[in-house]
Design an enzyme around this catalytic site. Structure first.
Site, PDB file in Angstrom:
ATOM      1  N   ASP A 157       0.858  -1.183   0.000  1.00 50.19           N
ATOM      2  CA  ASP A 157       0.000   0.000   0.000  1.00 50.19           C
ATOM      3  C   ASP A 157       0.900   1.241   0.000  1.00 50.19           C
ATOM      4  OD1 ASP A 157      -2.222   1.619   0.265  1.00 50.19           O
ATOM      5  OD2 ASP A 157      -2.554   1.195   2.372  1.00 50.19           O
ATOM      6  N   VAL A 205      -9.815  -3.288   0.977  1.00 53.51           N
ATOM      7  CA  VAL A 205     -10.314  -4.634   0.692  1.00 53.51           C
ATOM      8  C   VAL A 205     -10.108  -5.573   1.885  1.00 53.51           C
ATOM      9  CG1 VAL A 205      -9.986  -4.408  -1.793  1.00 53.51           C
ATOM     10  CG2 VAL A 205      -8.114  -5.296  -0.389  1.00 53.51           C
ATOM     11  N   ASP A 252      -7.675  -7.890   6.719  1.00 54.90           N
ATOM     12  CA  ASP A 252      -8.693  -7.671   7.751  1.00 54.90           C
ATOM     13  C   ASP A 252      -9.228  -6.250   7.758  1.00 54.90           C
ATOM     14  OD1 ASP A 252      -6.080  -6.681   8.809  1.00 54.90           O
ATOM     15  OD2 ASP A 252      -7.301  -6.174  10.546  1.00 54.90           O
ATOM     16  N   ARG A 276     -10.520 -12.048   7.875  1.00 51.44           N
ATOM     17  CA  ARG A 276      -9.306 -12.688   7.344  1.00 51.44           C
ATOM     18  C   ARG A 276      -9.625 -14.052   6.737  1.00 51.44           C
ATOM     19  NH1 ARG A 276      -4.853  -9.653   9.077  1.00 51.44           N
ATOM     20  NH2 ARG A 276      -4.902  -8.866  11.195  1.00 51.44           N
TER      21      ARG A 276
HETATM   22  P1  IMP Z   1       1.735  -0.310   3.850  1.00 55.38           P
HETATM   23  O1  IMP Z   1       2.722  -0.309   4.966  1.00 55.38           O
HETATM   24  O2  IMP Z   1       0.957   0.972   3.794  1.00 55.38           O
HETATM   25  O3  IMP Z   1       2.292  -0.684   2.502  1.00 55.38           O
HETATM   26  O4  IMP Z   1       0.595  -1.319   4.208  1.00 55.38           O
HETATM   27  C1  IMP Z   1       0.788  -2.649   4.297  1.00 55.38           C
HETATM   28  C2  IMP Z   1      -0.169  -3.205   5.325  1.00 55.38           C
HETATM   29  O5  IMP Z   1      -1.355  -2.424   5.480  1.00 55.38           O
HETATM   30  C3  IMP Z   1      -0.646  -4.538   4.836  1.00 55.38           C
HETATM   31  O6  IMP Z   1       0.188  -5.560   5.318  1.00 55.38           O
HETATM   32  C4  IMP Z   1      -2.035  -4.634   5.377  1.00 55.38           C
HETATM   33  O7  IMP Z   1      -2.008  -5.235   6.650  1.00 55.38           O
HETATM   34  C5  IMP Z   1      -2.507  -3.214   5.532  1.00 55.38           C
HETATM   35  N1  IMP Z   1      -3.434  -2.800   4.430  1.00 55.38           N
HETATM   36  C6  IMP Z   1      -3.193  -1.930   3.436  1.00 55.38           C
HETATM   37  N2  IMP Z   1      -4.241  -1.808   2.605  1.00 55.38           N
HETATM   38  C7  IMP Z   1      -5.194  -2.635   3.101  1.00 55.38           C
HETATM   39  C8  IMP Z   1      -6.535  -2.967   2.673  1.00 55.38           C
HETATM   40  O8  IMP Z   1      -7.075  -2.508   1.653  1.00 55.38           O
HETATM   41  N3  IMP Z   1      -7.187  -3.872   3.453  1.00 55.38           N
HETATM   42  C9  IMP Z   1      -6.646  -4.433   4.571  1.00 55.38           C
HETATM   43  N4  IMP Z   1      -5.404  -4.153   4.996  1.00 55.38           N
HETATM   44  C10 IMP Z   1      -4.675  -3.271   4.265  1.00 55.38           C
HETATM   45 MG    MG Z   2      -3.256  -5.796   8.350  1.00 58.90          MG
END
Ligand code: IMP
Ligand code: MG
Length: 178
Positions: free
Chosen positions: A101, A151, A157, A163
């Site tokens: 993300d 999502v 989750d 999950r």
């Molecule tokens: P990042 O550090 O922003 O890249 O996010 C990674 C973590 O955010 C993932 O491992 C997920 O646990 C959570 N995450 C990001 N987008 C979503 C989503 O759309 N649904 C659920 N969890 C998300």
């Molecule tokens: Mg998560």
């Protein structure tokens, strides 16, 4: 649970087919090399469990637990809850997460893993949400690209729920407000 979804983005069958394709790529990349798969729990548990069973070469499995999200918004801070148990020195590492993300999680974890002197580090995610990226990081293996939607399912989750949904979908707005 299914009734809470507004839309299914990927069915169980679509996910299974894509996971097989990713597994083939990982297999051919690491054939004959010492491989360690690091699963970021809890989100990547379901994906990693399916993925490793489709990789028919020797590998070791470890988990790292980090948390960043509360509800549908990232706190921007990554907390390391559990680090590596196995040594990855002189081994090739693939870090597996459910979704890329903002990129904060994977870059922080990659940095952490590099301190243990592995031969290499690559990343593997089932979903890629490029719209919200804050850091210039791309996954080496990636399943599906999605739009800027929150999502759930297949490990992902909403406040620790959903999950265990076998598909991946978007929640109805009424779920967030209730
Ligand atoms: P990042 O550090 O922003 O890249 O996010 C990674 C973590 O955010 C993932 O491992 C997920 O646990 C959570 N995450 C990001 N987008 C979503 C989503 O759309 N649904 C659920 N969890 C998300
Ligand atoms: Mg998560």
């Amino acid at each position: 649970m299914h009734n809470d979804l507004k839309e299914v983005l990927f069915t169980e069958k679509q996910i299974a087919d894509r996971v097989s394709e990713i597994a083939e790529k990982v297999t051919s990349t690491y054939q004959g090399k010492p491989l360690t798969i690091i699963c970021l729990s809890n989100g990547a548990i379901v994906f990693a469990a399916d993925l490793i069973r489709r990789i028919p070469i020797p590998l070791q499995l470890d988990t790292i637990s980090v948390s960043s999200y509360r509800g549908t918004e990232s706190t921007g801070e990554i907390k390391m809850n559990k680090g590596l148990k196995l040594s990855v020195k002189d081994r090739h590492v693939v870090i597996v997460d459910d979704i890329l993300d903002t990129g904060l999680t994977l870059s922080k974890v990659s940095e952490e893993v590099l301190k243990s002197e592995p031969l290499s580090v690559q990343t593997c995610v089932l979903l890629n949400k490029p719209a919200r990226r804050k850091l210039a990081i791309e996954a080496d293996f990636s399943g599906f690209e999605i739009e800027d939607l929150f999502v759930v399912g297949y490990g992902l989750d909403y406040d620790e729920h959903y999950r265990n949904l076998p598909c991946i979908g978007v929640l109805k707005e009424t779920i967030y407000s209730s």
